[in-house]
Motif scaffolding. Structure first.
Motif, short mmCIF file in Angstrom:
data_model
loop_
_atom_site.label_atom_id
_atom_site.label_comp_id
_atom_site.label_asym_id
_atom_site.label_seq_id
_atom_site.Cartn_x
_atom_site.Cartn_y
_atom_site.Cartn_z
N ALA A 1 -3.84 2.10 12.39
CA ALA A 1 -3.53 2.81 13.70
C ALA A 1 -2.01 2.53 13.56
CB ALA A 1 -4.68 2.67 14.29
N ASP A 2 -1.37 1.65 13.57
CA ASP A 2 -0.91 1.00 14.56
C ASP A 2 0.82 1.65 13.31
OD1 ASP A 2 -0.63 -1.22 12.17
OD2 ASP A 2 -0.85 -2.67 13.75
N GLY A 3 0.29 1.60 12.50
CA GLY A 3 1.25 2.05 11.09
C GLY A 3 1.52 0.63 10.30
N SER A 4 0.37 0.04 10.09
CA SER A 4 1.04 -1.60 9.35
C SER A 4 -0.41 -0.76 8.13
CB SER A 4 0.69 -2.94 9.74
OG SER A 4 -0.92 -2.54 9.88
N TYR A 5 -0.17 -1.99 6.96
CA TYR A 5 -1.36 -1.62 5.41
C TYR A 5 -1.97 -3.05 5.24
CZ TYR A 5 0.91 2.90 3.98
OH TYR A 5 0.77 3.90 3.74
N GLU A 6 -3.17 -2.94 5.46
CA GLU A 6 -3.79 -3.71 5.25
C GLU A 6 -4.97 -4.04 4.43
OE1 GLU A 6 -8.49 -4.95 7.26
OE2 GLU A 6 -6.78 -4.63 8.76
N GLN A 7 -5.00 -4.99 3.49
CA GLN A 7 -5.70 -4.91 2.02
C GLN A 7 -7.14 -4.83 2.23
OE1 GLN A 7 -5.02 -8.43 -0.40
NE2 GLN A 7 -6.51 -8.03 -1.82
N GLN A 8 -7.29 -4.11 1.73
CA GLN A 8 -8.76 -3.46 1.87
C GLN A 8 -9.58 -3.57 0.67
OE1 GLN A 8 -9.73 -0.43 4.60
NE2 GLN A 8 -8.58 -1.90 6.02
N ASP A 9 -11.46 -3.71 0.43
CA ASP A 9 -11.40 -2.76 -0.84
C ASP A 9 -11.57 -2.27 -1.27
OD1 ASP A 9 -11.83 -5.64 -1.27
OD2 ASP A 9 -13.94 -6.86 -0.16
#
Length: 102
Positions: A71-79
């Protein structure tokens, strides 16, 4: 973006592919919202078996790494990630294959 390496003398090939899709708004019937952006990394490799003419073994892995927009525009590693609202999340797929040419 991707690249592939082939060595016909050794019977070896390998590849890597990076894919990025920006998030986008969606309005299709009951599916209204925003599909978050995502990036994925795919890998592949193959080897021609030298003692059996025409036989090749290969391995491919899609979505080895997946990064999903937050939501904040950052990217997070997910499965897993979604590519369209109302569809199941897509995860990693690893597939091995033997091919014989005659």
């Amino acid at each position: 973006i991707g690249t592939e390496y082939r060595n016909t003398e050794l019977g070896l090939n390998a590849g890597i592919r990076f894919r990025h899709v920006d998030g986008f708004p969606m309005n299709s019937g009951v599916y209204i919202g925003t599909v978050p952006g995502y990036s994925t990394l795919d890998l592949s490799a193959g080897y021609r078996i030298p003692w059996v003419e025409g036989l090749e073994a290969s391995l491919s892995a899609t979505n080895v790494l997946t990064f999903v927009e937050q939501a904040d525009g950052s990217y997070e590693q997910q499965d897993r990630h979604i590519e369209f609202l109302g569809t199941p999340a897509i995860g990693r797929l690893v597939m091995g294959r033997l091919t014989y040419e005659f």
